[in-house]
Enzyme design. Structure first.
Site, PDB file in Angstrom:
ATOM      1  NE  ARG A 114     -12.039   3.338   4.034  1.00 37.38           N
ATOM      2  CZ  ARG A 114     -11.810   4.154   4.974  1.00 37.38           C
ATOM      3  NH1 ARG A 114     -12.939   5.021   4.992  1.00 37.38           N
ATOM      4  NH2 ARG A 114     -10.899   4.235   5.847  1.00 37.38           N
ATOM      5  CG  ASP A 161      -2.314  -2.503   3.718  1.00 37.16           C
ATOM      6  OD1 ASP A 161      -2.806  -2.561   4.620  1.00 37.16           O
ATOM      7  OD2 ASP A 161      -2.710  -1.577   3.129  1.00 37.16           O
ATOM      8  CG  ASP A 194      -2.151   1.279   1.414  1.00 36.19           C
ATOM      9  OD1 ASP A 194      -2.034   1.799   0.249  1.00 36.19           O
ATOM     10  OD2 ASP A 194      -2.457   1.353   2.304  1.00 36.19           O
ATOM     11  CD  GLU A 232      -5.456   0.637   0.569  1.00 30.72           C
ATOM     12  OE1 GLU A 232      -5.516   1.914   0.834  1.00 30.72           O
ATOM     13  OE2 GLU A 232      -5.046  -0.124   1.364  1.00 30.72           O
ATOM     14  CE  LYS A 239      -0.403   3.754   3.390  1.00 33.68           C
ATOM     15  NZ  LYS A 239      -1.215   4.492   4.358  1.00 33.68           N
ATOM     16  CG  ASP A 273      -3.127   5.875   1.947  1.00 30.16           C
ATOM     17  OD1 ASP A 273      -3.089   4.537   1.893  1.00 30.16           O
ATOM     18  OD2 ASP A 273      -2.779   6.534   2.801  1.00 30.16           O
TER      19      ASP A 273
HETATM   20  N1  BES Z   1      -3.099   0.406   5.244  1.00 30.17           N
HETATM   21  C1  BES Z   1      -3.777   1.714   5.664  1.00 30.17           C
HETATM   22  C2  BES Z   1      -3.699   1.680   7.322  1.00 30.17           C
HETATM   23  C3  BES Z   1      -2.544   1.285   8.208  1.00 30.17           C
HETATM   24  C4  BES Z   1      -1.897   2.375   8.767  1.00 30.17           C
HETATM   25  C5  BES Z   1      -2.435  -0.066   8.458  1.00 30.17           C
HETATM   26  C6  BES Z   1      -0.969   2.245   9.537  1.00 30.17           C
HETATM   27  C7  BES Z   1      -1.146  -0.181   9.221  1.00 30.17           C
HETATM   28  C8  BES Z   1      -0.657   0.877   9.686  1.00 30.17           C
HETATM   29  C9  BES Z   1      -5.132   2.003   4.941  1.00 30.17           C
HETATM   30  O1  BES Z   1      -4.981   1.600   3.781  1.00 30.17           O
HETATM   31  C10 BES Z   1      -4.956   3.344   4.901  1.00 30.17           C
HETATM   32  O2  BES Z   1      -4.077   4.163   4.496  1.00 30.17           O
HETATM   33  N2  BES Z   1      -5.652   4.108   5.775  1.00 30.17           N
HETATM   34  C11 BES Z   1      -5.943   5.489   5.810  1.00 30.17           C
HETATM   35  C12 BES Z   1      -7.314   5.926   5.647  1.00 30.17           C
HETATM   36  C13 BES Z   1      -7.397   7.344   5.536  1.00 30.17           C
HETATM   37  C14 BES Z   1      -6.878   7.802   4.317  1.00 30.17           C
HETATM   38  C15 BES Z   1      -9.053   7.828   5.754  1.00 30.17           C
HETATM   39  C16 BES Z   1      -5.118   5.895   7.154  1.00 30.17           C
HETATM   40  O3  BES Z   1      -5.624   5.451   8.026  1.00 30.17           O
HETATM   41  O4  BES Z   1      -4.716   7.122   7.131  1.00 30.17           O
HETATM   42 ZN    ZN Z   2      -4.090  -0.181   3.223  1.00 33.68          ZN
HETATM   43 MN    MN Z   3      -4.164   3.017   2.345  1.00 35.57          MN
END
Ligand code: BES
Ligand code: ZN
Ligand code: MN
Length: 497
Positions: free
Chosen positions: A347, A284, A266, A345, A273, A343
């Site tokens: 869901r 991920d 991811d 993604e 990111k 990001d």
């Molecule tokens: N894979 C990430 C969540 C994550 C963050 C997993 C840190 C492990 C460690 C997920 O896809 C993500 O990026 N979520 C975003 C959502 C936001 C854009 C609403 C997040 O949590 O920042």
């Molecule tokens: Zn993710």
């Molecule tokens: Mn993500």
């Protein structure tokens, strides 16, 4: 992954022929105390053992390891005393304390070929699980081999020949191995685990366990309209997959669906990111890994349930073919989602998978994912957040705590749902505000759970991956959480409906 050879033994701890003998110490009010199962041992050391341990600095605290040369007092050469921490309010030693101490012991036994362990006299299953998980190591990419994990462990139990002990050994070994299977998948670097390779690995594991396997490649995903999975996978040169693994139960068995997030890497996509820590996004796909390992475990232990795992796999990359903020995706089943952040993604691929899983009308659906950074903010690195239908959510969270994985029930407050309304499409994938991000993601997923299905969503963004030093039975890297929570939920459904 290699599992040490585990053997049940009922001879006296003093007479066990092993290089190292593991004993447990408890943190008492005046220093370390010996845990049960070690009476003859105290005598063999002329009643001085606790004093000796104390002189060597032992307190009986969790994570503590003290070695004592046996100097002929017992048959083993070395005594390895591992701390169990304090007794609980009822004066008992909790199962999780035994599990962690067994893990600490297993990690301290690297390089030893034959050990014996007395912790099993306290709790055989916990000792077996802790040993199997603690002895885990991942060395596929090391040119120079380090010390081997312990090869053989004799487990002291009073009833070594009983069916109960034998079945506890078998069940707990299988659970520990399932955790290690998930860890192997997670620890495989993202260059070597694109969606197609992960799908192939899942299919191999499934076929070896006698599961029905179905894999949809990108053409089949397109044909059936899996817009969420295709959207997320569009930026990668390595196309997405959807794998379904089915364990058939006896006639009339209850139907349970498992779903796991398989984002093989991811980057965030166009909503890129930051560079710092991005390498951890190799994990991920931990929800997918856990779900695959759990359905394989269910087949090995022949759970009397009909279990289907639906596992979407995609790589989230930025490129000229990537999906964009502003895109509208038509999801599997026809609903539309306006993408405001590429990001978010997980869901999107999960929505497709959950819709597909619900077509089978399962009684229960358990979904696991590294879904939100907000899970870490709310609950920290080690505590999974459990959301979903209230009753089933509470049940899964309680079972999670019983396994030692520590899941905690979280609400889906009504007022957070409205923020996902889109002017353009049926839903947006994120809201404009950052508060309660874990719960908002839960709301998004809930939109795709249909019919009478009771569901639980387990967010393991933190718990799935240990970025720090090993502790208890948890190595650095993939942890295998929430395999044991899901296994416990399946066992509980099989028993109690
Ligand atoms: N894979 C990430 C969540 C994550 C963050 C997993 C840190 C492990 C460690 C997920 O896809 C993500 O990026 N979520 C975003 C959502 C936001 C854009 C609403 C997040 O949590 O920042
Ligand atoms: Zn993710
Ligand atoms: Mn993500």
């Amino acid at each position: 992954m290699t599992t040490p050879k585990l053997t049940l033994a009922d001879s006296a701890a003093t007479k066990l022929a092993a290089e190292t003998l593991v004993i447990g110490t408890v943190e008492g009010s005046d220093g370390p105390e010996l845990a049960q199962g070690t009476n003859e041992l105290a005598a063999a050391f002329d009643g001085n053992l606790t004093e000796t341990l104390s002189l060597l600095g032992a307190k009986g605290k969790a994570e503590e390891v003290v070695r004592v040369p046996a100097s002929g007092s017992i048959r083993a050469n070395v005594l390895l005393a591992v701390g169990l921490g304090k007794r609980d309010a009822d004066g008992e030693i909790p199962a999780e304390s035994v599990r962690r101490a067994a893990g600490v012991a297993a990690r301290s036994l690297n390089g030893v070929s034959h050990a014996a362990n007395t912790l099993s006299a306290l709790d055989l299953s916990a000792t077996v699980q802790g040993t199997v998980m603690g002895a885990y190591s991942y060395t596929r990419y090391k040119s120079q081999a380090g010390e081997d994990p312990v090869a053989k462990v004799d487990l002291l139990v009073p009833d070594a020949k009983s069916d109960g002990a034998k079945s506890a050994l078998k069940g707990a070994t299988a659970i520990g191995e399932a955790v290690n299977t998930a860890r192997d998948l997670i620890n495989t670097p993202p260059n070597d685990l694109p969606p197609a390779a992960m799908a192939e690995r899942a299919a191999e594991l499934g076929r070896a366990a006698g599961l029905e396997v179905e894999t949809l490649d990108e053409d089949e995903l397109r044909k059936h309209g899996y817009g969420g999975i295709l959207g997320v996978g569009a930026g990668s040169s390595r196309p997405p997959r959807l794998v379904r693994l089915r364990h058939k139960g006896p006639k009339g068995a209850r139907k349970v669906a498992l779903v796991g997030k398989g984002v093989t890497f991811d980057t965030g996509g166009i909503s890129l990111k930051p560079a710092s820590g991005m390498e951890e996004m190799t994990s991920d796909m931990s929800g997918a890994a856990a779900v695959i390992a759990t359905v394989v475990l269910a087949a090995k232990l022949n759970y009397p349930l009909d279990i289907t795992a639906t596992v979407p796999m995609a790589e989230n990359m930025p490129s000229g073919t990537a999906y964009r903020p502003g895109d509208v995706l038509r999801m599997y089943g026809g609903r539309t989602v306006e993408v405001l952040n590429t990001d978010a993604e997980g869901r999107l691929i999960l929505a497709d998978a959950i819709t597909r899983a619900c077509e089978d009308e399962p009684e229960y659906l358990i979904e696991a994912s590294t879904l939100t950074g907000a899970q870490l903010v709310a609950l920290g690195k080690r505590t999974p957040g459990v959301m979903g239908s209230e009753q089933f959510r509470d049940r899964v969270a309680a079972l999670s705590r019983a396994t030692g994985e520590g899941g905690w029930a979280m609400p889906l407050p009504e007022e957070l749902r409205g923020d996902l309304d889109s002017k353009l499409a049926d839903l947006t994938n994120v809201t404009g505000q950052r508060w309660g991000g874990m719960l908002v993601a839960g709301h998004f997923l809930s939109e795709f759970v249909t019919g009478q299905t009771a569901w639980a969503h387990i967010d393991v963004a933190g718990p799935a991956y240990n970025s720090n030093s090993p502790w208890g039975y948890t190595p650095k890297g993939g942890t295998g959480v929430p395999v044991r929570t899901m296994a416990a939920a399946l066992a509980d459904i099989a028993e109690n409906g």
